[in-house]
Design a protein around this motif. Structure first.
Motif, PDB file in Angstrom:
ATOM      1  N   ASN A   1     110.091 197.199 -14.502  1.00 36.31           N
ATOM      2  CA  ASN A   1     110.672 196.326 -13.480  1.00 36.31           C
ATOM      3  C   ASN A   1     111.700 195.380 -14.082  1.00 36.31           C
ATOM      4  N   LYS A   2     112.615 194.961 -13.228  1.00 36.94           N
ATOM      5  CA  LYS A   2     113.658 194.034 -13.649  1.00 36.94           C
ATOM      6  C   LYS A   2     113.035 192.715 -14.092  1.00 36.94           C
TER       7      LYS A   2
ATOM      8  N   ASP B   1     119.339 200.189 -13.826  1.00 40.87           N
ATOM      9  CA  ASP B   1     119.983 199.670 -12.609  1.00 40.87           C
ATOM     10  C   ASP B   1     120.533 200.802 -11.736  1.00 40.87           C
TER      11      ASP B   1
ATOM     12  N   SER C   1     121.531 193.914 -19.653  1.00 43.30           N
ATOM     13  CA  SER C   1     120.516 193.820 -18.603  1.00 43.30           C
ATOM     14  C   SER C   1     119.135 194.144 -19.177  1.00 43.30           C
ATOM     15  N   VAL C   2     119.126 194.811 -20.336  1.00 40.34           N
ATOM     16  CA  VAL C   2     117.853 195.094 -20.997  1.00 40.34           C
ATOM     17  C   VAL C   2     117.988 194.769 -22.480  1.00 40.34           C
TER      18      VAL C   2
ATOM     19  N   ILE D   1     116.030 188.329 -18.474  1.00 37.97           N
ATOM     20  CA  ILE D   1     116.373 189.744 -18.429  1.00 37.97           C
ATOM     21  C   ILE D   1     115.159 190.574 -18.863  1.00 37.97           C
ATOM     22  N   THR D   2     115.276 191.876 -18.701  1.00 39.69           N
ATOM     23  CA  THR D   2     114.179 192.773 -19.064  1.00 39.69           C
ATOM     24  C   THR D   2     114.069 192.887 -20.583  1.00 39.69           C
TER      25      THR D   2
END
Lengths: 357, 271
Positions: free
Chosen positions: A17-18, A53, A143-144, A175-176
């Motif tokens: 999950n984000k 994403d 984002s990760v 963020i992840t």
């Protein structure tokens, strides 16, 4: 994913999950690092998909995936200062010097290294190097963030400290995080969810609490924390409870709601800290209580708790007892003492069919 | 409080300290005294070994009356820097390749690379001169240049390889991960990281080339005299104090180069 004939990853499917702090936990060689390197783009899987994403990133180069990695060895550029290490991604993108100064300053602030900006990596301690690596990986605003055993080179005290710091950085930037580790304590203490891996497969993917309290397989029970494991045969099932016969120990009651439905045989496990140990026989009126009489074979004092190996019949049980209050005459349970060990039927669980089933 | 075992250890340490100081002084003395004698005699008025008075006439002769010497000096410098640069370029790429890639001839390359270091120079010299004669290459500056490149290669290869051994490949992955392309990774990360190895390789190559006599002797032709060859030919007619003067200048020059270089390499220290 395979290397020659060796299957490093086999039918692994995970949904992360984000904003989650997600850990891949397993012994070395279990495929966790390979999985991380596939996500990062350093390895290509034989088959499968990696979506970030909603975009399939497999055809993309490592630096186009919105993913950055913190390496186990830190991988700092030895010839560049702390500042220039963190600024490296920005310089590549020809960011204006003023913007670079501001942004690098901001991330050095995040990892509390502003005072060390001019130092070379060789002048930093292990923990400081680690923080430079984190700042450098975050400055592209991925984002990760992938972390490959980032704390394994640090000593135990520092590891605890860095773990808390990592957690607070995660909370701040949101963020992840995908965190690879072989240390179950690390994984349990910071993760939102953990995937326990062995032999290229994901055995269980769940919250730390569920992983510890309700392990899906014998391996998970054995790998996470310490436990007592027994091969048992199922005598009877009824009323949500199964009666097991454990060779050498005797009859054990266990709730059937936990773990797979028992067949003819089962693997039974009970955590050492769930077992009560006392000189007195506990209340016999409770029908859900498993009580065994035994002899303390080896007491191991370790400050906040003691470990006991208690021989009951032909079986040996590992038992932990917390030292909640000070006792003038020292620990009350000693070597060769006759004791009663007991646990409630819903503290133990069945982790699979027996090895001969 | 009297503690005999501690006292004894201290006494023992002092003895060892004195002894090692004597050895150190003797070593430095043996290394430096001949240089000092050389320097002193470069200022001697007479060309014999007896001191007749202070004079700078050999320095004057060096700068105004020795065109052949300067031609040889220039040849040496050109060949040293040229062959050093070429050997460094090839040796560095070779070391990176041998450390990074697994190819069929890898072990062979690593072993044969060392051969010129173990082989007696005279054998390399003879074989090179026969080789050049065989392919019909006229002996001269170019053959000296080729010979120097070939005997310098293994030294550069070795020095850069040592650097590559401790090279952490994950910094290359980190560079890719952070957005660098292949060229940027090479120029911004790989080369700077192994630069101390490359520099010491280059300097070793230049030094070896500057001082080489035996191999150069076999592959030089008319008009391609290098400084060591020239000095040797001069000495056959008796030692001229001009050589002393030149030596003193070269020692001073080397020292001036070595000090900042050492500092530079030290600043580069990694790990």
């Amino acid at each position: 994913m395979s290397f020659g004939d060796f299957k490093a990853l086999d039918d692994v499917s995970l949904r992360i999950n984000k904003g989650e702090f997600f850990s891949l936990l397993g012994p070395s060689g279990c495929g966790k690092t390979t999985l991380l390197r596939i996500i990062a783009g350093f390895e290509n899987p034989d088959e499968g998909l990696v979506n970030i994403d909603g975009i399939d990133v497999l055809p993309l180069e490592p630096n186009k995936r919105g993913v950055n990695t913190v390496f186990q060895s830190y991988a700092l550029f030895p010839h560049l200062s702390v500042f220039e290490n963190v600024a490296f991604p920005l310089r590549l993108r020809k960011t204006a010097p003023k913007a670079i100064r501001a942004k690098v300053g901001e991330y050095l602030e995040l990892v509390q290294l502003v005072d060390h900006a001019r130092k070379k990596p060789s002048q930093l301690s292990g923990g400081q190097k680690q923080r430079v690596a984190i700042a450098r990986a975050l400055i592209n605003e991925p984002s990760v963030l992938l972390l490959d055993e980032p704390l394994s080179a640090l000593d135990a005290k520092l590891r605890q400290h860095m773990l808390i710091e990592l957690d607070s950085i995660h909370d701040k930037i949101g963020i992840t995080f995908i965190y690879v580790t072989h240390d179950q304590q690390e994984a349990l203490s910071v993760s939102d969810r953990i995937a326990v891996m062995n032999g290229g497969k994901v055995l269980q993917c769940d919250s730390p609490y569920e992983i510890y309290e309700n392990p899906a397989t014998e391996f998970v029970a054995r790998f996470i924390g310490e436990t007592n494991l027994f091969d048992a045969s199922v005598e009877s099932v009824g009323g949500g409870r199964a009666s097991l016969s454990v060779p050498g120990l005797g009859k054990v009651l266990v709730e059937t709601a936990k773990g797979p439905a028992p067949g003819g045989t089962a693997i039974f496990t009970i955590r050492p800290e769930k077992i009560h140990i006392d000189h007195e026989r506990p209340d016999g009126g409770r029908s859900d209580l498993n009580v065994f009489e035994g002899v303390v074979e080896e007491p191991i004092y370790s400050g906040f708790q003691s470990k006991f190996f208690v021989r009951c019949g032909d079986a040996t049980l590992k038992v932990f007892k917390q030292h909640a209050s000070y006792q003038e005459e020292g620990p009350d349970i000693a070597w060769k003492d006759r004791v009663f060990v007991s646990w409630s039927s819903d503290d133990g669980y069945i982790v699979g069919p027996g090895s001969d089933a | 409080m009297y503690r005999p075992e501690v006292m004894k250890r201290i006494a023992w340490n002092r003895d060892v300290f004195t002894f090692s100081r004597i050895v150190c002084a003797l070593t430095i003395g043996f290394l430096l005294l001949p240089l000092l004698v050389l320097a002193a005699y470069s200022f001697n008025d007479s060309r014999t070994m007896s001191w007749t008075g202070f004079s700078t006439k050999w320095y004057e002769k060096l700068f105004s009356g020795s065109p052949d010497l300067w031609r040889a000096f220039r040849n040496s410098i050109v060949i040293a820097i040229g062959s050093g640069a070429v050997a460094t370029a090839i040796g560095t790429l070779g070391a990176i390749g041998a450390a990074r890639y697994r190819f069929r001839l890898r072990g062979y390359v690593q072993t044969i690379g060392f051969l010129p270091m173990i082989l007696p120079e005279i054998i390399i010299g003879v074989s090179l001169s026969m080789f050049f004669a065989g392919i019909g290459l006229k002996l001269g500056l170019f053959t000296i240049f080729l010979a120097h490149v070939s005997f310098n290669l293994p030294f550069v290869f070795l020095l850069v390889s040592a650097r590559m051994e401790e090279f952490d490949y994950s910094i290359v992955e980190a560079a890719y991960d952070l957005g660098a392309n292949e060229i940027q990774t090479l120029t911004l990360v790989v080369l700077p990281t192994i630069m101390p190895g490359i520099l010491s390789g280059f300097l070793t190559a230049v030094t070896l080339s500057l001082e080489d006599f035996v191999i150069t002797f076999f592959v030089s032709g008319p008009g391609s005299t290098t400084l060591p060859l020239y000095i040797y030919s001069m000495i056959r007619y008796g030692v001229s104090p001009v050589i002393n003067a030149l030596s003193v200048l070269m020692i001073a020059g080397t020292a001036l180069l070595a000090i900042p270089l050492r500092k530079f390499l030290k600043d580069f220290a990694v790990h």
